[in-house]
Design an enzyme around this catalytic site. Sequence first.
Site: not given
Length: 381
Positions: A164, A166-168, A171
Amino acid sequence: MPPLTGIRVLDLTHVLAGPFCAMLLGDMGAEVLKIEEPTHGDVTRAWAPSHHGWSTYFLGLNRSKKSVTLDLKSSEGAAALRSLIGESDVLLENLRPGSLARIGFGYEDAATLNPRLVYCSITGYGQTGPKKDFPGYDAVIQGECGLMDVTGFPEGPPTRAGVAITDYLAGLYAMSGILLALRHRDQTGEGQHVDIALLDAMTSALSLPALVHLNTGTTLSREGNRHHTLTPYETLEVADGLAVVAVASPGLWTRFCAAIEAGDLERDPRFATNTERMTNREVLLDELNRRVGSWTRDTLIGRLRAHGVPCGEVRSIEEALAEPQLEARQMVLDIPQAEQGRFRTLGNPIKLSKTPAVTDGPPPALGQHTEQVLGGLGPKR
């Protein structure tokens, strides 16, 4: 002393981007209070597979935190959160757009309670624009931002990246934004709203295909394991698997040819420059695979490394995690956990020489610190 000692973070996040950001802040010394609803808490607590009854997903993203359960729809829970906001430095949230504002905890509400508060929102599409109210998840954003269009093989369909990403990225940008806002607060005494969108984060990483299109009108296609503008910068098939090479300069091309004893290729005018090599890529790769295809990975990589050519094995996750370099860099850790002894997780990639991360704080049980935190409302630590 860790660099964020004395900073209190209210972590109203769940799943990935927010918990990842909050964990990094906690590793660096911030007191991170993970605010969870009392019945089930973070939804990932129930995600399979599990390790001694704990979700491995949850374990990997929630060390260095305290769990405080609050029912924010109750008057008692709302009052407790208002008190915590007044005594905190950062509020981090990645809830559905507008959900906190509807119960009186949007940015303007929180800033009224604490003008020094840094309030960070992570959403799919950001706080402005026609899609600002849409929910956003990694798989959706990978499709919408164009990442899938440049991922995969030319003969296959657009493909999602295996993690994932895009999430990392979001973040990490959230952590950077929070630290920048804290620095601004040091100078002015004022907090602010940090607005992070998964779409923005992933788009920022698409610089090569995006800039080519924006400035030439050309759309780059999927290349599989190949590079859009360099060769050989791809995988080579050898007798026992795949090796990846990265020949990114004229000097590396010279060293690459020396390593595989292919001086004739270096002298061949079809391959004299990267431009010629790209024009004649198929001929070049056929020739390279013919010459090294019977070699083992160890043979090819040993020769290339001896000549300073960037290269490596294409590994399974199991092989990758056994890499001694990761152990040397403390990137695979054993963390104590009272109920199951220890569990294994990934380390913090930010290496500070004077104030290193502290990563031995185990993920909390649901509500583990509620009484401790709410009973001690008052000056921070």
